[in-house]
Design an enzyme around this catalytic site. Structure first.
Site, PDB file in Angstrom:
ATOM      1  N   CYS A 241      -9.507   6.590  -1.779  1.00 18.75           N
ATOM      2  CA  CYS A 241      -9.934   5.612  -2.793  1.00 18.75           C
ATOM      3  C   CYS A 241     -11.078   4.726  -2.321  1.00 18.75           C
ATOM      4  CB  CYS A 241      -8.767   4.752  -3.233  1.00 18.75           C
ATOM      5  SG  CYS A 241      -7.737   5.622  -4.407  1.00 18.75           S
TER       6      CYS A 241
HETATM    7  N1  CO8 Z   1       8.486   5.980 -17.194  1.00 11.64           N
HETATM    8  C1  CO8 Z   1       9.529   5.117 -17.303  1.00 11.64           C
HETATM    9  N2  CO8 Z   1      10.112   4.550 -16.247  1.00 11.64           N
HETATM   10  C2  CO8 Z   1       9.645   4.847 -15.030  1.00 11.64           C
HETATM   11  C3  CO8 Z   1       8.565   5.745 -14.839  1.00 11.64           C
HETATM   12  C4  CO8 Z   1       7.980   6.326 -15.980  1.00 11.64           C
HETATM   13  N3  CO8 Z   1       6.943   7.177 -15.903  1.00 11.64           N
HETATM   14  N4  CO8 Z   1       8.319   5.856 -13.516  1.00 11.64           N
HETATM   15  C5  CO8 Z   1       9.195   5.065 -12.881  1.00 11.64           C
HETATM   16  N5  CO8 Z   1      10.001   4.459 -13.797  1.00 11.64           N
HETATM   17  C6  CO8 Z   1      11.118   3.534 -13.550  1.00 11.64           C
HETATM   18  C7  CO8 Z   1      11.753   3.764 -12.204  1.00 11.64           C
HETATM   19  O1  CO8 Z   1      12.729   4.762 -12.274  1.00 11.64           O
HETATM   20  C8  CO8 Z   1      12.322   2.408 -11.882  1.00 11.64           C
HETATM   21  O2  CO8 Z   1      13.577   2.274 -12.551  1.00 11.64           O
HETATM   22  P1  CO8 Z   1      14.765   1.426 -11.861  1.00 11.64           P
HETATM   23  O3  CO8 Z   1      14.235   0.018 -11.742  1.00 11.64           O
HETATM   24  O4  CO8 Z   1      15.865   1.580 -12.838  1.00 11.64           O
HETATM   25  O5  CO8 Z   1      14.995   2.066 -10.528  1.00 11.64           O
HETATM   26  C9  CO8 Z   1      11.349   1.440 -12.547  1.00 11.64           C
HETATM   27  O6  CO8 Z   1      10.625   2.202 -13.515  1.00 11.64           O
HETATM   28  C10 CO8 Z   1      10.377   0.825 -11.573  1.00 11.64           C
HETATM   29  O7  CO8 Z   1       9.776   1.859 -10.766  1.00 11.64           O
HETATM   30  P2  CO8 Z   1       8.749   1.550  -9.632  1.00 11.64           P
HETATM   31  O8  CO8 Z   1       9.328   0.530  -8.713  1.00 11.64           O
HETATM   32  O9  CO8 Z   1       8.276   2.844  -9.038  1.00 11.64           O
HETATM   33  O10 CO8 Z   1       7.570   0.930 -10.515  1.00 11.64           O
HETATM   34  P3  CO8 Z   1       6.419  -0.059 -10.098  1.00 11.64           P
HETATM   35  O11 CO8 Z   1       6.550  -1.290 -10.885  1.00 11.64           O
HETATM   36  O12 CO8 Z   1       6.257  -0.175  -8.614  1.00 11.64           O
HETATM   37  O13 CO8 Z   1       5.118   0.724 -10.646  1.00 11.64           O
HETATM   38  C11 CO8 Z   1       3.322   2.034  -9.756  1.00 11.64           C
HETATM   39  C12 CO8 Z   1       4.804   1.993 -10.144  1.00 11.64           C
HETATM   40  C13 CO8 Z   1       2.522   1.864 -11.032  1.00 11.64           C
HETATM   41  C14 CO8 Z   1       3.018   3.383  -9.139  1.00 11.64           C
HETATM   42  C15 CO8 Z   1       3.000   0.877  -8.781  1.00 11.64           C
HETATM   43  O14 CO8 Z   1       3.926   0.833  -7.744  1.00 11.64           O
HETATM   44  C16 CO8 Z   1       1.617   0.993  -8.179  1.00 11.64           C
HETATM   45  O15 CO8 Z   1       0.613   1.150  -8.836  1.00 11.64           O
HETATM   46  N6  CO8 Z   1       1.540   0.822  -6.867  1.00 11.64           N
HETATM   47  C17 CO8 Z   1       0.257   0.847  -6.188  1.00 11.64           C
HETATM   48  C18 CO8 Z   1      -0.087   2.235  -5.944  1.00 11.64           C
HETATM   49  C19 CO8 Z   1      -1.500   2.428  -5.566  1.00 11.64           C
HETATM   50  O16 CO8 Z   1      -2.380   1.617  -5.708  1.00 11.64           O
HETATM   51  N7  CO8 Z   1      -1.768   3.568  -5.088  1.00 11.64           N
HETATM   52  C20 CO8 Z   1      -3.083   3.919  -4.767  1.00 11.64           C
HETATM   53  C21 CO8 Z   1      -3.109   5.330  -4.767  1.00 11.64           C
HETATM   54  S1  CO8 Z   1      -4.648   5.935  -5.072  1.00 11.64           S
HETATM   55  C22 CO8 Z   1      -5.442   6.259  -3.575  1.00 11.64           C
HETATM   56  O17 CO8 Z   1      -5.321   5.619  -2.585  1.00 11.64           O
HETATM   57  C23 CO8 Z   1      -6.316   7.441  -3.570  1.00 11.64           C
HETATM   58  C24 CO8 Z   1      -5.517   8.604  -3.264  1.00 11.64           C
HETATM   59  C25 CO8 Z   1      -6.295   9.776  -3.614  1.00 11.64           C
HETATM   60  C26 CO8 Z   1      -6.274  10.123  -5.062  1.00 11.64           C
HETATM   61  C27 CO8 Z   1      -6.067  11.551  -5.292  1.00 11.64           C
HETATM   62  C28 CO8 Z   1      -6.106  11.904  -6.770  1.00 11.64           C
HETATM   63  C29 CO8 Z   1      -4.848  12.520  -7.326  1.00 11.64           C
END
Ligand code: CO8
Length: 373
Positions: free
Chosen positions: A156
């Site tokens: 990224c």
């Molecule tokens: N729909 C409904 N509910 C969901 C879903 C969904 N799709 N997914 C998860 N949930 C539920 C979970 O089951 C969980 O339920 P419960 O509380 O009952 O256990 C609840 O929602 C909360 O889940 P999370 O804790 O996982 O949710 P978050 O609030 O943490 O949000 C995110 C998830 C959006 C992924 C968030 O954690 C995030 O954005 N984190 C930062 C990640 C980030 O910035 N990553 C960067 C990666 S990109 C990068 O570095 C480049 C890599 C190379 C790219 C390659 C291209 C492919």
């Protein structure tokens, strides 16, 4: 030593975009099918039923409403759920070069420059379509640029680290004019059958033309650049050239993007805010000197948290623009696309900061100052 400026920028987006509702409808139909196919094992307790996804969750957790993709039909085909790409012949332009070329031409046109005035091309992106010849050299050839081209990758942070390399080339006199091209074709690396991540990424290409300051009046002077990396497995892809030789051979799923999203959130936000605040202090600047932050676009809550720490107050959308709603996370292109879309309204001398962060972990941060208004 020469001063460098970003003279102009250019963008390419695929013609098709997928909304959260469309993506979720496909995912949920597949989940229903999967649960029905595995009903006996689920009833016996040997398999866990898959949970549906939801548009409401996606928008609240990430700020994403839609994403561009190189093949909408393939992504939304329940029997496929990945983009389809026609295999091109060796004499045809590659998918990444084709996308990057549109962005590069747009940047040249915006600056009124001819390719003959450019010395080099840097293609910096999360993943390259092939190992060699470099995508950058393919773009260089398509534009008829003499000089050099090379590929590089820092997930990224590919865009800002690429910009820093382009600026270094200008500062040292290695080149007078460099095109940085960041084509991020991310959707083929995304597991559209993984509920936690199926909504995160989109495809785009962005380009910046970086030149010697004295070769024009307008643009953005590059005032300071910082890079930081700290090793982490919390964002990972094991896709690579050894896959075909590995024993045991990796499955298809092993080759996709995976992450511990919560941990990334908690660990990366303070790292980014700390780097930006130290960078400003080292340059005798305060956050009040920054008119705008062009932050990497991974997650709206991450961006809000980082901007709040940097400004140390509430702030307007104009001060930290968000493009996630339209583009989703476009990996190394995110902060550059935010800059491309939201660099208006600056008077000469006003400053802004472009910052990327992500896998590695990696942070790249660049202070820019507007030249002629
Ligand atoms: N729909 C409904 N509910 C969901 C879903 C969904 N799709 N997914 C998860 N949930 C539920 C979970 O089951 C969980 O339920 P419960 O509380 O009952 O256990 C609840 O929602 C909360 O889940 P999370 O804790 O996982 O949710 P978050 O609030 O943490 O949000 C995110 C998830 C959006 C992924 C968030 O954690 C995030 O954005 N984190 C930062 C990640 C980030 O910035 N990553 C960067 C990666 S990109 C990068 O570095 C480049 C890599 C190379 C790219 C390659 C291209 C492919």
């Amino acid at each position: 030593m020469h001063n460098a400026v970003i003279r102009s920028s250019g963008l390419w987006t695929p013609p098709e975009s997928v909304s959260n509702d469309e993506l979720v409808a496909c995912y949920n139909a597949w989940v229903e099918q999967w649960n029905a196919r595995n009903a006996d094992a689920i009833a016996a307790g040997t398999l866990q039923a898959k949970e549906p996804s939801s548009s409401g969750f996606i928008e609240k957790a990430s700020g994403i409403q839609s994403r561009y993709t190189i093949d909408k039909a393939g992504v939304l085909d329940i029997d496929r759920m990945r983009p389809g790409v026609r295999r091109r012949g060796d004499n045809e332009i590659s998918v990444m070069a084709e996308a990057g070329l549109v962005a590069a031409k747009a940047a040249l046109e915006a600056a009124g420059r001819d390719p003959s005035e450019v010395d080099g091309v840097i293609c910096s992106a999360t993943t390259m379509q092939r190992t060699y010849p470099c995508i950058a050299i393919e773009i260089q050839n398509a534009l008829g640029i003499k000089g050099f081209g090379y590929d590089m990758s820092v997930a990224c942070s590919s865009g800002t680290f690429g910009l820093i390399n382009a600026v270094n080339a200008i500062q040292t006199g290695q080149a007078r004019s460099v095109l940085l091209v960041t084509p991020e074709i991310t959707t083929p690396q995304l597991n559209f059958r993984d509920r936690d991540s199926h909504f995160i990424f989109g495809d785009v290409a962005v380009a910046l033309l970086v030149e010697r300051e004295e070769d024009g009046l307008d643009g953005w002077s590059v005032r300071n650049m910082q890079m930081k990396t700290v090793y982490s497995n919390n964002i990972r892809s094991n896709f690579g050239f050894l896959n075909a030789c590995e024993t045991p051979e990796p499955g298809f799923e092993d080759r996709y993007f995976v992450q511990e999203g919560r941990r990334v959130f908690k660990e990366v936000c303070p790292m980014v805010a700390d780097l930006i605040l130290k960078q400003l202090a080292a340059n005798n600047l305060a956050s009040t000197d920054m008119k705008r932050l062009w932050l990497h676009q991974a997650n709206i809550n991450m961006n809000m948290m980082i901007a709040r720490k940097v400004f140390d107050r509430e702030f307007s959308e104009d001060e930290a623009p968000v493009i996630l709603n339209e583009f989703a996370n476009t990996a190394g292109a995110g902060s550059l696309v935010a800059f491309h879309r939201h660099s208006d309204g600056f008077a000469a001398g006003e400053k802004g900061l472009m910052c990327s962060f992500g896998a590695g972990y990696s942070v790249g941060s660049v202070i820019l100052e507007k030249r002629a208004a």
